[in-house]
Design a protein around this motif. Structure first.
Motif, short mmCIF file in Angstrom:
data_model
loop_
_atom_site.label_atom_id
_atom_site.label_comp_id
_atom_site.label_asym_id
_atom_site.label_seq_id
_atom_site.Cartn_x
_atom_site.Cartn_y
_atom_site.Cartn_z
N GLY D 618 -54.28 105.29 85.93
CA GLY D 618 -53.25 105.53 86.90
C GLY D 618 -51.88 106.25 86.21
N MET D 619 -51.16 106.68 87.38
CA MET D 619 -49.89 107.53 86.78
C MET D 619 -48.87 106.76 87.65
N GLU D 620 -48.34 105.86 87.04
CA GLU D 620 -47.21 105.27 87.73
C GLU D 620 -46.38 104.32 86.71
N GLU D 621 -45.09 104.62 86.85
CA GLU D 621 -44.25 103.87 86.01
C GLU D 621 -43.09 103.35 86.65
N SER D 622 -42.62 102.25 86.20
CA SER D 622 -41.41 101.62 86.67
C SER D 622 -40.18 101.69 85.58
N GLN D 623 -39.09 101.41 86.12
CA GLN D 623 -37.88 101.29 84.99
C GLN D 623 -37.14 100.71 85.52
N PHE D 624 -36.39 99.64 84.85
CA PHE D 624 -35.10 99.10 85.26
C PHE D 624 -34.17 99.48 84.49
N TYR D 625 -32.91 99.68 84.83
CA TYR D 625 -31.91 100.36 84.08
C TYR D 625 -30.56 99.41 84.31
N ASP D 626 -30.00 99.07 83.32
CA ASP D 626 -28.76 98.40 83.36
C ASP D 626 -27.53 99.32 82.49
N PRO D 627 -26.70 99.92 83.25
CA PRO D 627 -26.03 100.95 82.60
C PRO D 627 -25.13 100.37 81.41
N PRO D 628 -25.10 101.11 80.39
CA PRO D 628 -24.38 100.33 79.23
C PRO D 628 -22.71 100.55 79.49
N ASN D 629 -22.16 101.23 80.38
CA ASN D 629 -20.95 101.40 80.71
C ASN D 629 -20.77 101.98 82.33
N PHE D 630 -19.58 102.02 82.60
CA PHE D 630 -19.22 102.76 83.82
C PHE D 630 -19.29 104.10 83.84
N VAL D 631 -19.47 104.97 84.61
CA VAL D 631 -18.89 106.37 84.48
C VAL D 631 -17.68 106.80 84.91
N TYR D 632 -16.88 107.76 84.53
CA TYR D 632 -15.39 107.90 84.73
C TYR D 632 -15.34 109.48 85.21
N PRO D 633 -15.66 109.78 86.52
CA PRO D 633 -15.36 111.21 86.88
C PRO D 633 -14.01 111.30 87.23
N PHE D 634 -13.33 112.67 86.94
CA PHE D 634 -12.07 112.92 87.16
C PHE D 634 -11.89 114.38 87.67
N GLY D 635 -10.66 114.60 87.74
CA GLY D 635 -10.35 116.02 88.41
C GLY D 635 -8.84 116.23 88.57
N ALA D 636 -8.41 117.12 89.20
CA ALA D 636 -7.14 117.48 89.59
C ALA D 636 -7.13 118.05 90.89
N HIS D 637 -6.50 117.64 91.97
CA HIS D 637 -6.30 118.22 93.20
C HIS D 637 -4.96 118.82 93.44
N ILE D 638 -4.94 119.56 94.20
CA ILE D 638 -3.39 120.29 94.66
C ILE D 638 -3.53 120.50 96.02
N ALA D 639 -2.49 120.19 96.82
CA ALA D 639 -2.41 120.28 98.41
C ALA D 639 -1.03 121.15 98.51
N VAL D 640 -1.29 122.00 99.54
CA VAL D 640 -0.09 122.74 99.91
C VAL D 640 0.14 122.32 101.49
N VAL D 641 1.08 121.85 101.74
CA VAL D 641 1.49 121.45 103.30
C VAL D 641 2.86 122.23 103.92
#
Lengths: 286, 154, 150, 787
Positions: D618-641
């Motif tokens: 067969g060709m089947e796999e399963s995987q459990f995944y418990d992340p080692p850490n959170f992920v931390y996206p980031f950025g910068a936003h600008i608004a002109v009003v």
């Protein structure tokens, strides 16, 4: 918690006289035109009429025409039809503007001017224009026909001069061609109803304003004229001081009647009535 | 009461309570569940359909009012297997996420383009004042309608 | 919600007071009410069924009307509690009379505290104040009609 | 080699059914014999139930049953985030109120009828007598002596007190020794999530098999099966939860509500399929709300702009009962965010969780992190003003320097990777910040009030390591699992436990598999939302589906690839380590012309005529995944009003978002997530707010009063990104579902306050509606600037 109307009896008369008869026979009957004021209230079960008399297909109530410059608008004309009518644009541009600002496109497609005026929602747009434009409402009821000027038609919150069994058949507006006119509106961002809507009709002779009609809606329980503002504008050349004075006069005229709500408290609405008068004059003269 | 309503080209005859809303007739009587319900005060536009060619919020109309009329719902917009250009444009431009508002958006915007085939972006934004979307921030919806107008305008 | 208002009667203060205390007159003046039925064992308290509302928003309410804190002919409290249309309305109004001898008018001032619950609270927000004003005006007009022409 | 599918903005595979009206949402489901359920709800915010008279309702046409709380035999609804070290009290939450109602909308009876119209008619006819009690809606007021008490076992309405601190002594010292301290009282107004699809449940009970199936508007069907099993008593292996098409959630479809459990219970009582769907008004009253904080916050800095400390005391409204994740949102998801993108050395957050006579509060898009980011960014602008520094310079001075693999912040978290200044620079470049400031100054001389808001942020998402979940009292795990199953002819089904509902993972996850294994996207089907068809997972929220379930999927694909490689080696008669892979083909190094496709390999592995020694068919796999850490996206936003001072109307003129979520699987879908997030965040800044009167009546109870953003409220957004991979995700990916909401509220708020500087306006409570802005201008002491 409902969005389903309570039960009612439904009648679809084939003539105006039959419709009037049905309405006259039952105090608890309601006329149904486009239904765009009534059905939302029925969906919430805030309105539970015993009978609906569907007048939506009566040809007698349809059509937009002009007669010697007077606009005649059948009560069943939809906001979209009115907004798109070249006759209306020519003879009462402010009404084309106002009907183009009612609700949203879907509402404008099916909501009718007659239904709107009969409902007399204080925050609705067309009553303000019909009033400022000096419109006349033609009514037909069990006792025959009569005409009422817009000045006398709107009585109070959701209250008009319509008598039991009476229907609006058409609305006449004298041609404003040659007069400057405009309707401007501050809309509630959620409901799209007018927080304040102001319509001005200005007759100019050169730089001088020789007559003025000013009406405000949204701010007060009914569309209301402002005689003091009209007085300030009349005879002026619409210079800043005169328009400011008119704005102040308008605010004073309605001061005791201004409504407030969460989004627009009384003091804000009052101030905006003045601001939008100025903007209406600007728009009319633009 | 007996009604006869043409929906997507098929005539449906039913005996219904007068209080039945058109949207419930479409969804519950006919099982055409592409038309969605998102509010109860005629604001959201999810239930927008075409009646006699014009957009209508089908929650604000009794089914008896639609008696004898022609209705198009989202299910009737495509021409067989060929998507309507507006459907195609929403797909091409990622004009939807959860998809719940989408049928109403597509019906409202196709009706709008009939009146205004070459709209500006501002006109498109204004034309959507009767339709809410909570996922897309409207950005790609506006883009989709613009793309459809260009495609349909030739 | 706090609401206030006033109304002027072209009548003597005592005449106004009398009509304000007359259950039949009150019943006639209350919009949509046919009759006030005394509640046994509760003085100055009546049960009423009313068809209330404005324009399309109209429905059947049933409730209690009560007069209290009477200080004739100057002041009393009118308490109304009713329910209908999936809503509950509770209002208490302090009504004060004074006589303006110059204009030969009795001036009625009212200060109300109205609590609305249920459907009307969530959907009628923009109009409740104006509706209350309008209905109170109708009520006082209704009372005035029952006073002898002055 | 062809264009890589990872990173390609292909059209969504979900869309054909959605644009043609063929998609099936819960309310679209029909089964023979179906009946309809309607709720009778309390019109009072706080009252004792004296009597319920169901007789009139029972006598009505079509009515099958009417039940009151006393008849309902469900177990109480659990709170599932029991934050530790907080003296948390969890008052009982019955599915139907029996003695007392605690918010408007609390259910008191159920009506079942043949049609929905009949059910609603009968619900109107149930007569309930109440003894009305005083109510309290403000979370700060509710803690004061003499306030109405909601639950006997929750003294002063305080459900918990929780503190996160980098060290109280250090914090005290930082504020004592600061050159400048700025303070603000911030009201994070209540928001109503308003997923366009209202909640709905459809339940079928098979009496003979004792099996319950519930179709459900849920973001997390496996959690709902877990909890529903406990509430109904139906064991999990006999309980199937299906999330069909789900029309948006934004957090509001995470919690376990009474209504869905009651729908299941009624189906069991009657042995008939039962459907319940809320109306929008009902949704506004009973589906969770978000935010509802009153915050007292302050920031300490040195004269050179070095921020030395931040602290806050937060009164968090929780509503009449504790919702499923209610206590976790204003604590773990809020207090631990106080570092933001900055090097703040001293941090303290104290949260007081308060019961009020309002709709329960739970996770709404961003959940805790928008509130934290708002207060940080608000205080940064205020500090910049106090120090007479440009707000950008103050931020730049305090940003965490670039890091690729771990950075410890004072609150105790380890951020994964970040390059905050790069994102900020990119955003500033897009707007030409200096030119914009000149334009602003110029406009002011002409009586036009333009404002500029800049925010930098780092957020925590991809929830999260299960060990951490346990440590912070979350009553579940936060791992995900995936199964990839390839059929003999090489078509792929991938089953995931997470449950997307608009985010597009049927497309992006197919791209991931295609990228790893070479199957064309059209041969890959992502199966989700059915507990009987998918492996366990904890759901779609907290921007975790791609960071966690996506990681499970990538690792499962890699396992599969290793098996395919071994099979290829066997077929090509080569050593495994000599096998190369490219574009779905395996070949001996240097001989790409003699390759075995993944489809050929699959077929041979599946027929299993000749397998290498020790290999299973067969060709089947399963995987459990418990992340080692959170992920931390980031950025910068600008608004002109631009603010119209005469009316107070705020017009958003430009909006620039530079976000970094690591590598983007499908940039078009990423942009869509950012767009929607920005609009929801701006909704809080400018438009939205749920308002109760003092008696607990929801005054913004419909879409006529609660302002949702519309198309014409916005310009075209200008999006860009940087790419900083997460060191621990197998594909480097971070979450992006909430970034827009987290960044945009303070960005636009700060822009409006910036526009109002000539008037001296410092603070306005959100939302910044025209009347509030106008009022602030009127009241401002220096409003001569507006002349």
């Amino acid at each position: 918690m409902s969005m389903r109307p309570a039960n009612f009896d439904y009648q679809r008369p084939t003539s105006l006289s039959e419709a009037i008869q049905l309405l006259a026979n039952n105090d608890e009957a309601k006329a149904l035109a486009g239904g765009h004021s009534l059905i939302p209230a029925m969906n919430q079960r805030l309105s539970t009429p015993e009978q609906l008399v569907d007048i939506g297909r009566l040809d007698e109530l349809k059509g937009i025409s002009t007669n010697n410059g007077t606009l005649s608008i059948g009560a069943l004309s939809t906001h979209a039809q009115i907004a798109a009518s070249s006759d209306v644009r020519t003879h009462c541009a402010a009404l084309a503007t106002a009907t183009g600002l009612v609700g949203d496109p879907q509402v404008r497609n099916w909501g009718t001017l007659g239904g709107n005026l009969a409902h007399a929602d204080p925050a609705s747009d067309p009553p303000t224009v019909v009033l400022a434009a000096g419109g006349t409402l033609h009514l037909q009821g069990p006792n025959g026909t009569r005409s009422v000027s817009a000045d006398n038609f709107f009585i109070d919150l959701f209250t008009t001069d319509l008598q039991p069994g009476e229907l609006i058949t058409r609305i006449e507006i004298p041609s404003l061609q040659g007069k400057k006119n405009a309707y401007v509106k501050l809309a509630h961002p959620a409901s799209r109803y007018a927080i304040v809507g102001v319509c001005v009709v200005l007759e100019m002779n050169g730089n001088e304003c020789v007559s003025a009609r000013v009406a405000v809606g949204g701010a007060t329980p009914k569309a209301t004229r402002s005689p003091s503002a009209e007085e300030r504008l009349t005879g002026s050349s619409l210079q800043v001081a005169a328009v400011d004075a008119a704005a102040e006069a308008l605010v004073n005229d309605i001061a005791g009647d201004v409504m407030g709500d969460l989004f627009a408290p009384e003091d804000y609405r009052r101030a905006m009535a003045g601001v939008y008068l100025k903007r209406a004059v600007q728009a009319a003269m633009a | 009461m007996n009604v006869s309503i043409t929906i997507n080209g098929t005539v449906y005859e039913r005996d219904i309570e007068p209080r039945m809303l058109l949207v419930h007739f479409i969804r519950e009587e006919l099982g055409l569940t592409g038309t969605n319900i998102g509010c109860d005060t005629s604001q959201c536009g999810a239930c927008t359909i075409h009646m006699d060619g014009r957009s209508l919020k089908s929650c604000t109309c009794l089914a008896v009012q639609a008696d004898g009329r022609e209705i198009t719902t989202i299910e009737g917009l495509a021409d067989g297997d060929n998507l309507h250009p507006m459907q195609e444009a929403f797909w091409d431009n990622h004009g939807l996420q959860c998809g719940y508002c989408t049928p109403g958006m597509i019906m409202a915007s196709t009706a709008f383009l009939k009146d205004n085939p070459h709209p500006t972006e501002e006109e498109i934004r204004h034309a959507l004042e009767g339709n809410f979307c909570r996922c897309t921030g409207y950005q790609n919806i506006v883009k989709s309608i613009k793309a459809a107008s260009e495609k349909m305008g030739g | 919600m706090q609401l206030t208002g006033s109304y002027k009667f072209n009548h003597e203060q005592q005449a106004v007071w009398d009509v304000l205390m007359n259950p039949d007159a009150i019943a006639k003046a209350l919009p949509g009410v046919d009759e006030l039925i005394p509640v046994e064992g509760e003085p100055d308290t009546w049960r009423a069924d009313a068809k209330l509302g404005i324009a399309t928003v109209r429905g059947k309410y049933s409730g209690i009307v009560k007069l209290s804190e009477q200080n004739p002919p100057n002041q009393y409290r009118l308490t109304v509690s009713g329910s209908g249309q999936n809503s509950i309305i509770d209002g208490t109004t302090l009504i004060s009379l004074s006589y303006d001898a110059d204009n030969q008018q009795t001036i009625l001032n009212w200060e109300a505290d109205v609590q609305i619950s249920g459907k009307l609270a969530s959907i009628g927000q923009r109009l409740i104040g104006a509706a209350a004003n309008m209905m109170s005006k109708q009520f006082f007009q209704g009372l005035e009609k029952q006073l002898p022409k002055s | 080699m062809g264009t890589r599918i990872f990173g390609s903005g292909i059209r969504r595979r979900e869309d054909p059914r959605l644009i043609t009206g063929q998609a099936k949402y819960t309310d679209d489901m029909v089964l023979p014999g179906m009946v309809h359920l309607a709720m009778v709800r309390s019109p009072h915010a706080h009252a004792r139930i004296v009597n319920i008279d169901t007789s009139a309702a029972e006598a009505m046409d079509g009515v099958i049953a009417v039940y009151t709380g006393e008849q309902v035999t469900l177990n109480p609804l659990p709170c599932a985030w029991l934050i530790p070290d907080s003296d948390l009290i969890t008052p009982e939450h019955p599915a139907v109120a029996v003695e007392k109602v605690r918010y408007v909308g609390d259910a008191v009876a159920l009506v079942v009828a043949e049609t929905r119209y009949q059910a609603e008619d009968a619900a109107d006819a149930v007569r309930v007598e109440y003894e009305v009690l005083p109510a309290v809606v403000n979370p700060e007021a509710a803690t004061r002596a003499g306030a109405p008490q909601l639950h006997d076992d929750v003294p002063n309405n305080i459900a918990f007190r929780w503190v996160a601190s980098s060290g109280d002594e250090g914090v005290e010292q930082a504020f004592a020794e600061a050159d400048v301290v700025v303070k603000e009282r911030i009201v994070q107004q209540r928001l109503i999530p308003t997923a366009m699809e209202p909640r709905s449940a459809f339940a079928q009970w098979n009496d003979a098999a004792e099996e319950l199936t519930v179709w459900y508007t849920t973001q997390n069907p496996h959690i709902h099966r877990f909890v529903l099993s406990g509430v109904t008593g139906v064991p999990e292996h006999k309980l199937r939860v299906i999330a069909p098409e789900v029309g948006g959630g934004f957090g509001s479809k995470i919690p376990v509500y009474a209504d869905e459990a009651l729908t299941a219970w009624v189906a069991m009582q009657l042995n008939r399929p039962v459907k319940w769907t809320e109306t929008r008004s009902e949704n506004y009253q009973v589906t969770i709300h978000g935010r509802d904080h009153i915050e007292y916050v302050e920031l300490a800095a040195k004269n050179d702009g070095t921020v030395t400390g931040i602290r806050g005391t937060v009164y968090a409204g929780l509503g009449g009962y504790l919702s499923t994740a209610g206590p976790g949102v204003p604590t773990i998801l809020h207090g631990l965010m106080y570092s933001g993108a900055y090097t703040f050395p001293n941090i303290r957050c104290e949260t007081i969780g308060v019961m009020t006579n309002t709709t329960p509060v739970d996770a709404y898009r961003g959940a805790g992190r928008p509130e934290a980011t708002f207060l940080i960014e608000r205080l940064m602008d205020k500090m910049a003003k106090a120090l007479n520094m440009d707000p950008v310079e103050l931020r730049r001075k305090n940003l965490i320097p670039p890091f690729e693999n771990g950075h410890d912040v004072a609150i105790g978290l380890t951020y994964d990777s970040g390059n905050y200044e790069a994102a900020l620079n990119k955003a500033l470049e897009i707007v030409d910040y200096d030119a914009l400031r000149r334009e602003q100054a110029e406009a002011r001389t002409k009586g036009r009030y333009i404002g500029i808001g800049v925010s930098t942020y780092s957020e925590i998402c991809g929830l999260g390591p299960s060990q951490v979940a346990g440590a912070v009292g979350f009553q579940g795990g936060l791992w995900e699992s995936a199964i990839i199953r390839v059929s003999p002819a090489g078509k792929v089904q991938a089953m995931i436990g997470a449950s997307p509902h608009g985010q597009g993972e049927e497309t992006t996850f197919a791209q991931l598999i295609s990228d790893e294994l070479g199957f064309p996207v059209e041969d890959i089907e992502i199966v989700h939302g059915d507990t009987n068809q998918t492996p366990m997972g904890w759901g779609t929220y907290g921007s975790r589906t791609t960071p966690v379930a996506g990681a499970a999927l990538v690792l499962a694909a890699r396992k599969l690839k290793e098996k395919a490689r071994a099979m290829a080696a066997h077929l090509l008669e080569a050593a495994v380590e000599d096998i190369d892979y490219e574009d779905g083909k395996f070949f001996v190094k240097g001989s790409p012309d003699n390759a075995k496709t993944i489809q050929e390999i699959t077929l041979m592995a599946t027929v299993a005529w000749d397998l290498p020694e020790g290999m299973d068919p067969g060709m089947e796999e399963s995987q459990f995944y418990d992340p080692p850490n959170f992920v931390y996206p980031f950025g910068a936003h600008i608004a002109v009003v631009e603010v119209d001072p005469e009316t107070g109307i705020v017009k958003l003129k430009r909006y620039i978002a530079v976000d970094d979520c690591g590598p983007q699987i499908n940039p078009v879908i990423v942009a869509g997530q950012v767009h929607g997030g920005i609009v929801q965040g701006i909704g809080q800044a400018l438009f939205e707010g749920a308002v109760y009167d003092d008696n607990g009546q929801l005054l913004t109870g419909t879409m006529m009063d609660y302002t949702l953003p519309r198309a014409d409220d916005f310009p075209n957004f200008e999006l860009d990104h940087t790419v900083t991979p997460s060191p621990h995700h197998p594909a480097g990916i971070k979450g992006v579902g909430e970034t827009g909401t987290i960044a945009s509220t303070p960005t636009v708020y700060n822009a409006v306050i910036d526009a109002l500087q000539p008037f001296g306006v410092e603070q306005i409570d959100m939302p910044l509606t025209p009347s509030r802005v106008w009022q602030a201008i009127q009241e401002s002491s220096s409003n001569r600037g507006g002349d």
